[in-house]
Enzyme design. Structure first.
Site, short mmCIF file in Angstrom:
data_model
loop_
_atom_site.label_atom_id
_atom_site.label_comp_id
_atom_site.label_asym_id
_atom_site.label_seq_id
_atom_site.Cartn_x
_atom_site.Cartn_y
_atom_site.Cartn_z
N ASP A 48 -34.92 -27.24 39.08
CA ASP A 48 -34.85 -27.97 40.34
C ASP A 48 -36.04 -28.92 40.49
OD1 ASP A 48 -33.87 -28.69 42.82
OD2 ASP A 48 -33.60 -26.63 43.51
N ASP A 50 -26.13 -30.69 47.86
CA ASP A 50 -25.61 -29.33 47.64
C ASP A 50 -24.24 -29.16 48.28
OD1 ASP A 50 -28.19 -28.99 46.75
OD2 ASP A 50 -28.67 -27.33 48.09
C1 GLA Z 1 -31.76 -26.88 45.98
C2 GLA Z 1 -30.64 -26.98 44.97
C3 GLA Z 1 -29.64 -25.85 45.20
C4 GLA Z 1 -30.34 -24.51 45.10
C5 GLA Z 1 -31.50 -24.46 46.08
C6 GLA Z 1 -32.35 -23.22 45.88
O1 GLA Z 1 -31.32 -27.13 47.27
O2 GLA Z 1 -29.99 -28.23 45.06
O3 GLA Z 1 -28.57 -25.93 44.27
O4 GLA Z 1 -30.77 -24.32 43.77
O5 GLA Z 1 -32.36 -25.60 45.93
O6 GLA Z 1 -33.42 -23.17 46.76
#
Ligand code: GLA
Length: 406
Positions: free
Chosen positions: A159, A220
């Protein structure tokens, strides 16, 4: 593309792809299961032991992936997302899992998953902290890559929280380098384009593809139709650029598949799965496999749709046009076949009638096609030059066909 007779936009766009990262992995879109969308950062194992991020949860999901047939149809990776870490590294600077929730350690957990014939994945972040606030890999990338390899990790989701956007390319490339250096084959899943695109910055997709096996481009996913259709529309609006970089070894990632959760109707689940298959997306579920509706499970295990997703050419679908609020998408498949999806975005409650010619679907009218409905593969039509394909599409629903040149 000898022997291939689809003409027009579909062909032109699908033939201009770029070569890529060559770690021999992800030759078709990876399939598996991941904690995040369904289980989030639930660390409260005292109040909610069944659903907190813990070794128990991962083991139970691995068990069910095998016992309930998911493994048999291709789901392979079991992946822990954020919130598995303890708040500090150990005295040698190595990552440590939360001791209460992962008392046996990650190496043992990976062994458990491997014994089931599955592969094991984990999450980290290239910045100071993960998005959930746990220790990030900044200044520790080489150590972390080695730790993951020692533990038997097969897939890393990396990430980009708590980092500088200008460092993304160098940071993601560095981790890719250190992962390769370990000698272990690790699928490298990046969020690099997402953070840049949503900040209005441009992305060097050729560099992304040279570094990562899959990469997130957008926000997301959430448990709702508005989120699913928003992602599909984003892909439709960016068909040309995204399609160019997708192919064996590297995939655009529209985020997890969430069939079996709370927010989607049956028709919406069909759209979600069919469109992720059309756009050659990784099929990484996030749901509670222990409590699945039969119809969601049957969709997730539909071998006909999975075979579209996993088609060896690895060509991502493009949006051809919209007619009356119905999106028409095409994806070139192996063996002179083309998948066509008709997605009704309307919410007016009535199935819509659609009549399309071969030309409307950018298929060459010189020879007839055999059209097969793709979920069941039981209904067939022959469509020649002057004919039309006619159908009704439910609101928030999809019809999917495979056209084969006769
Ligand atoms: C971000 C990513 C998600 C997830 C969260 C975890 O928002 O885009 O897919 O991995 O972090 O904290």
């Amino acid at each position: 593309m000898k022997g291939f007779s689809i003409t027009g936009l579909c062909l032109v766009l699908l033939n201009t792809r770029i070569s890529a990262l060559d770690n021999g992995l992800a030759l078709t879109p990876p399939m598996g299961w991941l904690t995040w969308e369904r289980f989030r950062c639930n660390t409260d194992c005292e109040r909610d032991p069944e659903n907190c991020i813990s070794e128990r949860l991962i083991k139970e999901m691995a068990d069910i992936m095998v016992s309930d047939g998911y493994k048999d149809v291709g789901y392979e990776y079991v992946i822990i997302d954020d919130c598995w870490l303890a708040s500090e590294r150990d005295q040698d600077g190595r990552l440590v899992p939360d001791p209460k929730r992962f008392p046996s350690g990650i190496k043992k957990l990976a062994e458990y998953v491997h014994k089931k014939g599955l592969k094991f994945g984990i999450y980290e972040d290239f910045g100071k902290k993960t998005c959930g606030g746990f220790p990030g890999s900044e200044f520790y990338m080489e150590t972390d890559a080695k730790t993951f390899a020692d533990w038997g990790v097969d897939y890393l989701k990396f990430d980009g929280c708590y980092s500088n956007l200008n460092d993304f390319q160098a940071g993601y490339e560095a981790m890719g380098f250190f992962l390769n250096k370990t000698g272990r084959k690790i699928v490298y899943s990046c969020e690099w384009p997402f953070y840049k695109l949503v900040s209005g910055l441009s992305v060097d997709f050729a560099a992304v593809r040279n570094t990562c096996n899959m990469w997130r481009n957008y926000f997301d996913i959430q448990d709702s139709w508005s989120s699913v259709i928003d992602i599909i529309n984003f892909w439709g609006n960016n068909s040309k650029i995204f399609t160019k970089y997708a192919g064996p070894g590297g995939w655009n990632d529209p985020d997890m598949i969430i069939l079996g959760n709370f927010g989607l109707s049956y028709d919406e689940e069909r759209v979600h799965l069919a469109m992720w298959a059309m756009i050659a997306a990784p099929l990484i579920m996030s749901n509670d496999l222990r409590h699945m509706r039969n119809r969601s499970k049957a969709l997730l295990q539909n071998r006909n749709i999975i075979s579209v997703s996993q088609d060896k050419l690895g060509m991502q679908a493009i949006l051809l046009q919209k007619v009356n609020g119905i999106q028409i998408w095409c994806r070139k498949l192996s063996d002179n076949r083309t998948a066509l999806a008709f997605l009704n975005e309307n919410s007016d409650g009535m199935p819509r009638y659609l009549k399309v010619s071969l030309e409307d679907m950018k298929l060459s009218p010189t020879r007839p096609y055999n059209f097969t409905e793709a979920f069941e593969m039981k209904i067939h039509f022959i469509i020649a030059k002057e004919d039309h394909l006619e159908m009704y599409v439910n609101p928030h629903g999809v019809q999917l066909f495979i056209a084969k040149l006769m």
